[in-house]
Design a protein around this motif. Structure first.
Motif, PDB file in Angstrom:
ATOM      1  N   GLN A 175       3.588  12.776   8.794  1.00 30.81           N
ATOM      2  CA  GLN A 175       2.332  12.047   8.547  1.00 30.81           C
ATOM      3  C   GLN A 175       1.760  11.498   9.849  1.00 30.81           C
ATOM      4  O   GLN A 175       0.551  11.495  10.054  1.00 30.81           O
TER       5      GLN A 175
ATOM      6  N   ALA B 194      -1.823  12.535  11.176  1.00 29.45           N
ATOM      7  CA  ALA B 194      -2.859  11.519  11.429  1.00 29.45           C
ATOM      8  C   ALA B 194      -3.385  11.638  12.856  1.00 29.45           C
ATOM      9  O   ALA B 194      -4.603  11.586  13.078  1.00 29.45           O
TER      10      ALA B 194
ATOM     11  N   VAL C  37      -7.226  12.482  14.161  1.00 32.89           N
ATOM     12  CA  VAL C  37      -7.949  11.650  15.143  1.00 32.89           C
ATOM     13  C   VAL C  37      -8.420  12.518  16.320  1.00 32.89           C
ATOM     14  O   VAL C  37      -9.587  12.451  16.740  1.00 32.89           O
TER      15      VAL C  37
ATOM     16  N   MET D 134       1.361  10.491  -2.335  1.00 30.72           N
ATOM     17  CA  MET D 134       1.894  10.565  -0.962  1.00 30.72           C
ATOM     18  C   MET D 134       2.897   9.444  -0.698  1.00 30.72           C
ATOM     19  O   MET D 134       2.711   8.311  -1.170  1.00 30.72           O
ATOM     20  N   ALA D 135       3.904   9.770   0.086  1.00 26.97           N
ATOM     21  CA  ALA D 135       4.864   8.742   0.505  1.00 26.97           C
ATOM     22  C   ALA D 135       4.177   7.858   1.543  1.00 26.97           C
ATOM     23  O   ALA D 135       3.155   8.231   2.112  1.00 26.97           O
ATOM     24  N   GLU D 136       4.755   6.674   1.775  1.00 29.51           N
ATOM     25  CA  GLU D 136       4.177   5.790   2.797  1.00 29.51           C
ATOM     26  C   GLU D 136       4.192   6.466   4.157  1.00 29.51           C
ATOM     27  O   GLU D 136       5.151   7.161   4.492  1.00 29.51           O
ATOM     28  N   GLY D 137       3.150   6.251   4.939  1.00 34.23           N
ATOM     29  CA  GLY D 137       3.106   6.849   6.273  1.00 34.23           C
ATOM     30  C   GLY D 137       1.718   6.732   6.859  1.00 34.23           C
ATOM     31  O   GLY D 137       0.796   6.226   6.205  1.00 34.23           O
ATOM     32  N   ASP D 138       1.576   7.214   8.101  1.00 32.63           N
ATOM     33  CA  ASP D 138       0.305   7.050   8.810  1.00 32.63           C
ATOM     34  C   ASP D 138      -0.844   7.796   8.145  1.00 32.63           C
ATOM     35  O   ASP D 138      -1.960   7.283   8.067  1.00 32.63           O
ATOM     36  N   LEU D 139      -0.581   9.027   7.682  1.00 34.93           N
ATOM     37  CA  LEU D 139      -1.670   9.809   7.100  1.00 34.93           C
ATOM     38  C   LEU D 139      -2.199   9.121   5.843  1.00 34.93           C
ATOM     39  O   LEU D 139      -3.411   9.078   5.600  1.00 34.93           O
ATOM     40  N   ARG D 140      -1.255   8.576   5.028  1.00 38.49           N
ATOM     41  CA  ARG D 140      -1.676   7.866   3.818  1.00 38.49           C
ATOM     42  C   ARG D 140      -2.521   6.639   4.197  1.00 38.49           C
ATOM     43  O   ARG D 140      -3.549   6.368   3.571  1.00 38.49           O
TER      44      ARG D 140
ATOM     45  N   LEU E  85      -4.271   6.287   6.899  1.00 37.20           N
ATOM     46  CA  LEU E  85      -5.563   6.767   7.416  1.00 37.20           C
ATOM     47  C   LEU E  85      -6.510   7.073   6.253  1.00 37.20           C
ATOM     48  O   LEU E  85      -7.687   6.702   6.267  1.00 37.20           O
TER      49      LEU E  85
ATOM     50  N   ALA F 206      -7.419   4.502  14.116  1.00 31.84           N
ATOM     51  CA  ALA F 206      -6.454   4.839  15.176  1.00 31.84           C
ATOM     52  C   ALA F 206      -6.313   3.667  16.148  1.00 31.84           C
ATOM     53  O   ALA F 206      -5.202   3.321  16.573  1.00 31.84           O
TER      54      ALA F 206
ATOM     55  N   TYR G 182      -2.556   2.331  16.727  1.00 30.88           N
ATOM     56  CA  TYR G 182      -1.814   2.773  17.922  1.00 30.88           C
ATOM     57  C   TYR G 182      -2.195   1.960  19.152  1.00 30.88           C
ATOM     58  O   TYR G 182      -3.331   1.495  19.216  1.00 30.88           O
TER      59      TYR G 182
ATOM     60  N   LYS H 114       1.973   1.907  18.688  1.00 32.27           N
ATOM     61  CA  LYS H 114       2.782   1.148  17.732  1.00 32.27           C
ATOM     62  C   LYS H 114       3.851   0.329  18.435  1.00 32.27           C
ATOM     63  O   LYS H 114       4.321   0.703  19.512  1.00 32.27           O
TER      64      LYS H 114
END
Lengths: 49, 627
Positions: free
Chosen positions: A10, A14, A18, B264-270, B272, B468, B472, B474
């Motif tokens: 993920q 992401a 971006v 979706m599992a937890e994460g950056d894409l979710r 976003l 973003a 970021y 992180k």
């Protein structure tokens, strides 16, 4: 920080979105400035409402 | 090789219906209005005659005479006389005249006939003239003028085929003049005599509905009461009628967030998708119904003929601001968007008055400010939605921007000195007409689509980048404050906080203001992201709608005092009324004023004014314990 495989893909996805966004914005801006000084046929601004 | 099509120019007085005829001939949807000065530049289109001939059509700005001094009237005059640098003289002129105002409109027709160009006269709005008791004789008019005359009703498409038939080859030759060429007095008396012969009133002048309405709407006292009541009704409806469609948009937003979180599992894409894209873009799109309502009511007022009455009422106020009534319509257009407003200043004859109008036009609150106001006004009033008080506060924001613009215009006008060319405000009060619903709905849909397109492209991209920047780089830490402080936004916020704090804002609000320099609407989405507002599944609708506001209202300074108390919210509103956060406007100002100096001076002046006004308001409000 959670470093499970789901998080890893993920994070990369992401970052990919971006980076693609930045690229698209750069390409659109370059195209617009090459086409004319603004874009909009009415006002030449490229972003009239 | 295809031959270049011959050109046909549409010429006529302001509000004769040229653009409506242009739209009817070319199947276009250019902006029209029941008042003069809507068209300020050349518009081109193409159409075919019933004989299969392709013709290029040029819609010229309306002008009372070929000797007009304003930039838009000069364009019309230059094109018709073949002096325009890019457009040679047209092969045929279609002179559009209003059947109800033949005496005045024929004066320009006669001037055009003196140019010796093939001409056809299109007598528009014959239905309105006949309703008012006028009996038109097109054959007589044609005999007197020596050119073909076609009665039309452009808004209903009547007479369009006959007009196209009249454009068959060869074009009618220029007529022999029956008055002394170049003699204005001879032309005037011939025009009056011709109008008298060709249009006869069945009855003596009687009071019609328009006259009766004008007796109230143009009354020195009642007229203003009606004007304020109409404006109040407009803002009240923006708050009151938009609730249901806004609820639909929220439901879609919630379902999308729920669907993404469920799959979706937890994460950056979710994050976003839910916080950046759905949360950020959704926070802006939610105001679509209110934007559509604003444009619907503006369309209604324009199409009915009330705008011309508003301009008439405002003429005295404009005079006190050192401007003529001609500046009113450009300023009025700026409520929708400053860009067409700045362009509409081409109708002003005096160069100095034009510059002053351009300078203050961005202070008319444009539709891009509306989402910001709609977020902040309920916060100021404790979060309650709808109602009279909110409409009054919203109306007062518009009045504040307008009032300041008039005061600054007055000061600037005094400093620029007297004019070489005086501006004369000549306004025809058109009869009230039943609104053109097709045009209004098409216009509203057009604006809505433009808003959605912007949200789906430009604002979407900004929201992704902002997400973003809030994520970021992180930091591995359990302290949320340390994590956000480590990100790009955290660093920017820390940097600008000391600058914006005297105005009552923290670093995140300062960052949201920075992002809104790209487009003002972005502020709402940026606030939603920067204060991490999430739309939770299963929340009550009313709670969700107020979610951004609740989240902001709950924010506290490190000392425990509320971050968005009345003082800070008023300060933010003041900043958004006055700040010039629109690069496209600056670009158009530079072009219209003929120099970047004006655009740069305007930008820095307005930014400094906004910051200073916010500072004074916030610090004063704090003194009164409103922080």
């Amino acid at each position: 920080m959670d470093t499970s495989p789901a998080t890893d893909w993920q994070t990369w996805a992401a970052i990919g979105v971006v980076v693609m966004t930045v690229l698209m914005m750069v390409i659109r801006t370059a195209k617009r400035s090459r086409k004319n000084a603004g874009g909009c046929g009415k006002c030449g601004s490229g972003d009239c409402h | 090789m295809e031959l270049k099509p011959e050109t046909v120019a549409l010429a006529g007085n302001p509000n004769a219906g040229k653009t409506t005829l242009f739209n009817a001939l070319c199947g276009r949807t250019e902006k029209v209005g029941n008042y003069g000065g809507v068209t300020v530049e050349l518009k081109k289109g193409e159409f075919f005659t019933p004989h299969g001939r392709r013709l290029e059509l040029i819609d010229l700005p309306g002008t009372f005479s070929l000797e007009g001094g304003s930039p838009d009237q000069r364009i019309a005059s230059e094109v018709l006389s073949g002096k325009h640098e890019r457009h040679p003289a047209p092969d045929l002129v279609v002179c559009v005249v209003d059947a109800s105002n033949l005496e005045r409109h024929l004066q320009l027709t006669l001037e055009i006939l003196e140019l010796g160009l093939p001409t056809i006269v299109a007598v528009n709005m014959v239905d309105m003239a006949e309703k008012s008791g006028l009996r038109l004789d097109p054959v007589k008019l044609s005999e007197e003028l020596g050119v073909p005359v076609v009665p039309i009703q452009a808004n209903r498409g009547k007479g369009i085929t006959e007009l196209k038939q009249a454009m068959r080859h060869p074009f009618p030759s220029a007529p022999e003049l029956r008055w002394e060429k170049g003699n204005a007095e001879a032309r005037r008396s011939f025009g009056l005599k011709t109008a008298d012969l060709a249009a006869r009133r069945a009855t003596l002048h009687s009071t019609n509905l328009s006259d009766r309405l004008d007796a109230v709407l143009l009354h020195p006292v009642l007229g203003w009461v009606c004007f304020l009541a109409i404006m109040f009704a407009l803002f009240w409806s923006i708050f009151s009628f938009a609730g249901i469609p806004m609820g639909w948009i929220e439901t879609i937003q919630e379902s999308l967030t729920g669907a993404v979180e469920g799959r979706m599992a937890e994460g950056d894409l979710r994050d976003l998708l839910t916080q950046g894209i759905i949360g950020g873009v959704g926070a802006v799109v939610i105001f679509l119904p209110q934007i559509l309502l604003l444009f619907f009511f503006i369309g209604l007022l324009e199409s009915s003929g009330y705008m011309a009455r508003a301009a008439f009422l405002m003429d005295g106020v404009m005079g006190r601001a050192g401007l003529s009534g001609k500046a009113f319509l450009p300023l009025l257009s700026s409520y929708a968007c400053a860009i067409p407003g700045v362009m509409a200043t081409r109708t002003i004859d005096s160069a100095k008055e034009r510059l002053v109008t351009i300078f203050v036009a961005p202070w008319m609150s444009c539709s891009a400010r509306l989402p910001v106001y709609l977020l902040l006004v309920p916060m100021l009033l404790g979060g309650s939605e709808g109602g009279t008080v909110q409409a009054l506060v919203l109306l007062s924001l518009y009045v504040l921007g307008t009032g300041t613009a008039f005061i600054v215009a007055r000061i600037l006008r005094g400093r620029l000195g007297p004019d070489e060319v005086k501006s004369h405000f000549l306004l025809e009060l058109p009869p009230y007409r039943w609104p053109q619903w097709t045009y209004i709905f098409r216009h509203v849909l057009d604006r809505g689509w433009s808003f959605l397109r912007k949200a789906g492209t430009f604002i979407l991209a900004l929201m992704i980048l902002l997400w973003a920047a809030t994520t970021y780089p992180k930091l591995e830490s359990d302290d949320p404050a340390a994590v956000i402080s480590h990100t790009i936004v955290g660093r920017v916020s820390d940097f600008i906080e000391p600058i914006v704090k005297p105005l009552g804002f923290d670093g995140r609000t300062g960052t949201a203001i920075l992002t809104s320099f790209a487009a003002r609407e972005v502020f709402v989405g940026s606030m939603a992201q920067l204060f991490r507002v999430e739309v939770a599944e299963g929340e009550e609708e009313q709670e969700t709608r107020a979610h951004i506001r609740d989240r902001l209202a709950a924010e506290k300074w490190p000392d425990g005092s509320p971050m968005f108390g009345p003082a800070a919210v008023i300060s933010l509103l003041i900043f958004y009324i006055y700040a010039l956060q629109c690069l496209p406007t600056s670009a158009v100002v530079a072009r219209e004023a003929g120099s970047w100096k004006w655009a740069v001076a305007q930008f820095f002046f307005m930014m400094a004014f906004a910051a200073l006004a916010s500072l004074i308001v916030y610090q004063t409000a704090r003194l009164f314990g409103l922080a």
